[in-house]
Design a protein around this motif. Structure first.
Motif, PDB file in Angstrom:
ATOM      1  N   ARG A 180     -10.636  -3.082  25.207  1.00  0.00           N
ATOM      2  CA  ARG A 180      -9.522  -3.879  24.677  1.00  0.00           C
ATOM      3  C   ARG A 180      -9.199  -3.454  23.248  1.00  0.00           C
ATOM      4  NH1 ARG A 180      -5.982  -6.090  27.765  1.00  0.00           N
ATOM      5  NH2 ARG A 180      -5.417  -7.517  26.099  1.00  0.00           N
ATOM      6  N   ARG A 181     -10.216  -3.029  22.510  1.00  0.00           N
ATOM      7  CA  ARG A 181      -9.972  -2.589  21.130  1.00  0.00           C
ATOM      8  C   ARG A 181      -9.427  -1.160  21.091  1.00  0.00           C
ATOM      9  NH1 ARG A 181     -15.250  -5.067  20.233  1.00  0.00           N
ATOM     10  NH2 ARG A 181     -14.992  -7.077  19.177  1.00  0.00           N
ATOM     11  N   GLU A 182      -9.908  -0.311  21.990  1.00  0.00           N
ATOM     12  CA  GLU A 182      -9.600   1.110  21.905  1.00  0.00           C
ATOM     13  C   GLU A 182      -8.486   1.554  22.846  1.00  0.00           C
ATOM     14  OE1 GLU A 182     -13.315   2.986  22.726  1.00  0.00           O
ATOM     15  OE2 GLU A 182     -14.371   1.937  21.109  1.00  0.00           O
ATOM     16  N   ASP A 183      -8.406   0.968  24.027  1.00  0.00           N
ATOM     17  CA  ASP A 183      -7.437   1.419  25.034  1.00  0.00           C
ATOM     18  C   ASP A 183      -7.084   0.261  25.957  1.00  0.00           C
ATOM     19  OD1 ASP A 183      -5.880   2.745  26.839  1.00  0.00           O
ATOM     20  OD2 ASP A 183      -7.326   4.330  27.301  1.00  0.00           O
ATOM     21  N   PRO A 184      -6.215  -0.668  25.492  1.00  0.00           N
ATOM     22  CA  PRO A 184      -5.887  -1.847  26.314  1.00  0.00           C
ATOM     23  C   PRO A 184      -5.334  -1.483  27.688  1.00  0.00           C
ATOM     24  CG  PRO A 184      -5.110  -2.135  24.062  1.00  0.00           C
ATOM     25  CD  PRO A 184      -5.565  -0.713  24.178  1.00  0.00           C
ATOM     26  N   ALA A 185      -4.586  -0.398  27.776  1.00  0.00           N
ATOM     27  CA  ALA A 185      -4.020  -0.017  29.074  1.00  0.00           C
ATOM     28  C   ALA A 185      -5.127   0.307  30.070  1.00  0.00           C
ATOM     29  CB  ALA A 185      -3.089   1.185  28.911  1.00  0.00           C
ATOM     30  N   GLU A 201     -17.570 -16.545  37.430  1.00  0.00           N
ATOM     31  CA  GLU A 201     -18.045 -16.419  36.047  1.00  0.00           C
ATOM     32  C   GLU A 201     -17.473 -15.168  35.398  1.00  0.00           C
ATOM     33  OE1 GLU A 201     -22.254 -15.943  33.557  1.00  0.00           O
ATOM     34  OE2 GLU A 201     -22.259 -16.061  35.743  1.00  0.00           O
ATOM     35  N   GLU A 202     -17.438 -14.071  36.145  1.00  0.00           N
ATOM     36  CA  GLU A 202     -16.895 -12.835  35.591  1.00  0.00           C
ATOM     37  C   GLU A 202     -15.412 -12.987  35.275  1.00  0.00           C
ATOM     38  OE1 GLU A 202     -19.610  -9.253  37.465  1.00  0.00           O
ATOM     39  OE2 GLU A 202     -18.056 -10.140  38.727  1.00  0.00           O
ATOM     40  N   ARG A 203     -14.646 -13.584  36.181  1.00  0.00           N
ATOM     41  CA  ARG A 203     -13.210 -13.759  35.923  1.00  0.00           C
ATOM     42  C   ARG A 203     -12.983 -14.577  34.658  1.00  0.00           C
ATOM     43  NH1 ARG A 203     -13.214 -14.706  41.503  1.00  0.00           N
ATOM     44  NH2 ARG A 203     -12.881 -16.944  41.210  1.00  0.00           N
ATOM     45  N   GLU A 204     -13.788 -15.618  34.469  1.00  0.00           N
ATOM     46  CA  GLU A 204     -13.642 -16.442  33.263  1.00  0.00           C
ATOM     47  C   GLU A 204     -13.902 -15.616  32.004  1.00  0.00           C
ATOM     48  OE1 GLU A 204     -15.927 -20.115  30.998  1.00  0.00           O
ATOM     49  OE2 GLU A 204     -16.260 -19.819  33.153  1.00  0.00           O
ATOM     50  N   GLN A 205     -14.967 -14.830  32.014  1.00  0.00           N
ATOM     51  CA  GLN A 205     -15.299 -14.035  30.835  1.00  0.00           C
ATOM     52  C   GLN A 205     -14.281 -12.925  30.603  1.00  0.00           C
ATOM     53  OE1 GLN A 205     -19.504 -13.106  30.058  1.00  0.00           O
ATOM     54  NE2 GLN A 205     -20.012 -14.228  31.908  1.00  0.00           N
ATOM     55  N   PHE A 206     -13.794 -12.309  31.681  1.00  0.00           N
ATOM     56  CA  PHE A 206     -12.831 -11.226  31.524  1.00  0.00           C
ATOM     57  C   PHE A 206     -11.508 -11.740  30.972  1.00  0.00           C
ATOM     58  CE2 PHE A 206     -15.027  -8.841  35.258  1.00  0.00           C
ATOM     59  CZ  PHE A 206     -16.066  -8.497  34.411  1.00  0.00           C
ATOM     60  N   VAL A 207     -11.062 -12.917  31.443  1.00  0.00           N
ATOM     61  CA  VAL A 207      -9.827 -13.491  30.914  1.00  0.00           C
ATOM     62  C   VAL A 207      -9.980 -13.771  29.418  1.00  0.00           C
ATOM     63  CG1 VAL A 207      -8.368 -15.554  30.931  1.00  0.00           C
ATOM     64  CG2 VAL A 207      -8.955 -14.431  33.082  1.00  0.00           C
ATOM     65  N   ALA A 208     -11.145 -14.270  29.000  1.00  0.00           N
ATOM     66  CA  ALA A 208     -11.376 -14.540  27.576  1.00  0.00           C
ATOM     67  C   ALA A 208     -11.254 -13.271  26.747  1.00  0.00           C
ATOM     68  CB  ALA A 208     -12.749 -15.170  27.383  1.00  0.00           C
ATOM     69  N   GLU A 209     -11.719 -12.129  27.276  1.00  0.00           N
ATOM     70  CA  GLU A 209     -11.660 -10.870  26.531  1.00  0.00           C
ATOM     71  C   GLU A 209     -10.234 -10.368  26.353  1.00  0.00           C
ATOM     72  OE1 GLU A 209     -14.077  -9.586  24.894  1.00  0.00           O
ATOM     73  OE2 GLU A 209     -15.529 -11.022  25.675  1.00  0.00           O
ATOM     74  N   LEU A 210      -9.303 -10.829  27.184  1.00  0.00           N
ATOM     75  CA  LEU A 210      -7.913 -10.387  27.056  1.00  0.00           C
ATOM     76  C   LEU A 210      -7.267 -10.882  25.765  1.00  0.00           C
ATOM     77  CD1 LEU A 210      -6.593 -10.803  30.720  1.00  0.00           C
ATOM     78  CD2 LEU A 210      -7.385  -8.727  29.585  1.00  0.00           C
ATOM     79  N   ALA A 211      -7.903 -11.821  25.072  1.00  0.00           N
ATOM     80  CA  ALA A 211      -7.363 -12.298  23.794  1.00  0.00           C
ATOM     81  C   ALA A 211      -7.306 -11.174  22.770  1.00  0.00           C
ATOM     82  CB  ALA A 211      -8.209 -13.451  23.265  1.00  0.00           C
ATOM     83  N   VAL A 212      -8.211 -10.193  22.879  1.00  0.00           N
ATOM     84  CA  VAL A 212      -8.205  -9.040  21.967  1.00  0.00           C
ATOM     85  C   VAL A 212      -7.087  -8.096  22.393  1.00  0.00           C
ATOM     86  CG1 VAL A 212      -9.524  -7.081  21.102  1.00  0.00           C
ATOM     87  CG2 VAL A 212     -10.682  -9.247  21.602  1.00  0.00           C
ATOM     88  N   GLY A 213      -6.174  -7.811  21.484  1.00  0.00           N
ATOM     89  CA  GLY A 213      -5.076  -6.909  21.809  1.00  0.00           C
ATOM     90  C   GLY A 213      -4.096  -7.481  22.807  1.00  0.00           C
ATOM     91  N   LEU A 214      -3.992  -8.812  22.866  1.00  0.00           N
ATOM     92  CA  LEU A 214      -3.111  -9.465  23.831  1.00  0.00           C
ATOM     93  C   LEU A 214      -1.669  -9.005  23.646  1.00  0.00           C
ATOM     94  CD1 LEU A 214      -2.888 -11.743  26.019  1.00  0.00           C
ATOM     95  CD2 LEU A 214      -2.332 -13.288  24.116  1.00  0.00           C
ATOM     96  N   GLY A 215      -0.989  -8.709  24.770  1.00  0.00           N
ATOM     97  CA  GLY A 215       0.399  -8.277  24.706  1.00  0.00           C
ATOM     98  C   GLY A 215       1.134  -8.608  25.990  1.00  0.00           C
TER      99      GLY A 215
END
Length: 496
Positions: A180-185, A201-215
């Motif tokens: 997410r920091r280096e290559d959001p695509a 549990e994984e889906r919840e954590q992965f959605v949270a990580e989308l906050a970085v570089g959100l677009g």
């Protein structure tokens, strides 16, 4: 084939990952009987387990690993290293995390003699492992790779290493965070390709990580998550979609808010919804709330109003009044609905991580909401607001301590001065043992090290009870340790 390879194959099943005996040590390969892959896998596991217990006398000779690349960064000096050894022995996590943070910001790597103990603690403490990543250096990462329980600290898992396909949830989260920091695509491609196969549990954590570089490109991942079976996943997805002003979600929620709250010359006119359709419930209503039920001691229509407003992008309101968050909060509200709107805006500020709204809401927020709003702010702004609240006077000692608890170490000098003044002006009777212990523990762990003299003066006050004085002395000892390693890590750098 390593033991980890065998375990991974067993977990995935030989239908998905065929057993390959050519990867076994040469001396063990002829001992695996012929037959079907599942049986051969179990035979190989039995042989390799015995070989591991007797230090692999039957396996191929093991070549010595290549030496670690030299570290160019300077190592921690003798004083700092001695302090680190004590912290690792006592496992004082707050002090240890602060030490690692200060060392990283000073550009140091941990001295070789302290690396094994640091890796041991990091193997069972994720926060320490994350903080240590910046100070392990090449030698520390090399050492971590030599032992199975240290290996996760050696380096970030890469997609090409099978980290995404075969890695643990922790491996996947680490990889997604880095991407997410280096290559959001690339991160979006990973999620799109395997979303349906993730656990809740994984889906919840992965959605949270989308906050970085959100677009805007993340919308097609987040919109389906609104229908996830897991409520936390739905809530996280809604909060992130509300930060995308051009998203379909933002448009839908803004339309619903406009139907409930109109802005006119006299201020906000509120007409709570009489009901919500299925689409609205999917977007904004808390799970488990049925018509006719009065959640949170409020009427159902008030509850629906709060949910609609809390789900609406905060930019809708500033655009509506053509002003700032403070301007919106100053608009009169009819019908006694102002408390509901303020609570909803506070929820939205927390969910959407909006610092401007959080800053505007903190001064008048209730205690339990204020802590959540402060967490949205950067540490410097948070410290400034809390210092101002303490100077103005917080009547309840527990509330003041709660505010201080939400400010990370090290405090700014301004906040340290305000915290000390607040502590000194209060009486701490014998019945306040738990409260005074928590307050002084915070002072010891978070005051700027340069303010140790002021804490020592407090410890010498004759009016203190014996218990309070003992807590103050302990806090002073902690602050002395912190002052010691702050000073040691600020000394001129030496060559490694």
């Amino acid at each position: 084939m390593s033991w980890d390879d065998l375990v991974t194959t067993a977990l995935l099943g030989t239908a998905r990952r065929p057993f390959d005996d050519t990867l076994l040590p040469g001396s063990l390969r002829p001992l695996v009987p012929a037959g079907q892959d599942p049986a051969r896998l179990l035979d190989a596991a039995a042989l390799l387990a015995v070989a591991r217990r007797v230090r692999d006398p039957l396996g191929d000779p093991v070549a010595a690993p290549e030496p670690a690349a030299p570290d160019r960064a300077p190592v921690t000096g003798p004083v700092a290293t001695a302090v680190l050894a004590d912290l690792l022995r006592t496992k004082d996590s707050p002090l240890l995390l602060e030490f690692l943070d200060v060392a990283a910001r000073a550009g140091r790597v941990v001295a070789p003699e302290a690396l094994p103990a640091l890796l041991d603690v990091g193997a069972t403490n994720r926060a320490v492992a994350d903080a240590a990543a910046g100070v392990l250096g090449n030698r520390g990462r090399w050492l971590a790779a030599q032992r199975e329980d240290w290996r996760p600290q050696a380096a970030r898992v890469a997609t090409g290493d099978g980290g995404w396909e075969f890695g643990s949830t922790r491996d996947r989260v680490d990889l997604l965070r880095a991407l997410r920091r280096e290559d959001p695509a690339a991160s979006r491609d990973l999620l799109r390709g395997s979303w349906s196969g993730f656990t809740g549990e994984e889906r919840e954590q992965f959605v949270a990580e989308l906050a970085v570089g959100l677009g805007p490109e993340d919308e097609d991942l987040l919109e389906p998550a609104l229908a996830d079976r897991r409520r936390a996943t739905r809530d996280r997805a809604a909060a992130l979609l509300a930060r995308l002003p051009a998203s379909a979600f933002a448009h839908r929620t803004a339309q619903r808010a406009q139907a409930c709250v109109q802005h006119g010359p006299a201020g906000f006119h509120v007409e709570p919804p009489a009901g919500l359709d299925e689409a609205a419930r999917r977007d904004v209503v808390e799970a488990g709330v049925a018509p006719g039920v009065e959640p949170r001691s409020e009427g159902v229509r008030a509850h629906w109003l709060r949910q609609v407003v809390a789900a609406t992008p905060l930019g809708h309101w500033t655009a509506l009044v053509a002003g700032s968050a403070a301007d919106v909060l100053a608009v009169p509200v009819d019908g006694g609905w102002a408390p509901v709107l303020r609570e909803a805006w506070a929820e939205a500020a927390v969910r959407q991580a909006d610092p401007a709204w959080a800053r505007a809401l903190v001064p008048t927020a209730s205690e339990h909401v204020r802590a959540e709003l402060l967490a949205v702010l950067d540490p410097a702004t948070r410290a400034r607001l809390v210092a101002d609240l303490l100077v103005r006077g917080t009547p309840d000692a527990a509330a003041a301590t709660a505010l201080l608890r939400d400010c990370p170490a090290p405090w700014t000098p301004e906040l340290g001065t305000a915290a000390l003044a607040d502590t000194v002006r209060r009486s701490w009777p014998a019945s306040a043992g738990v409260r005074v212990r928590e307050r002084l523990d915070l002072l010891g762990h978070r005051l700027p090290p340069a303010q140790s003299a002021a804490l020592e003066a407090f410890a010498l006050q004759p009016a203190l009870t014996d218990a309070a004085r003992a807590f103050a002395v302990r806090a002073l000892e902690v602050l002395t340790v912190r002052r010691e390693f702050h000073h040691a890590l600020s000394l001129p750098l030496e060559a490694p």
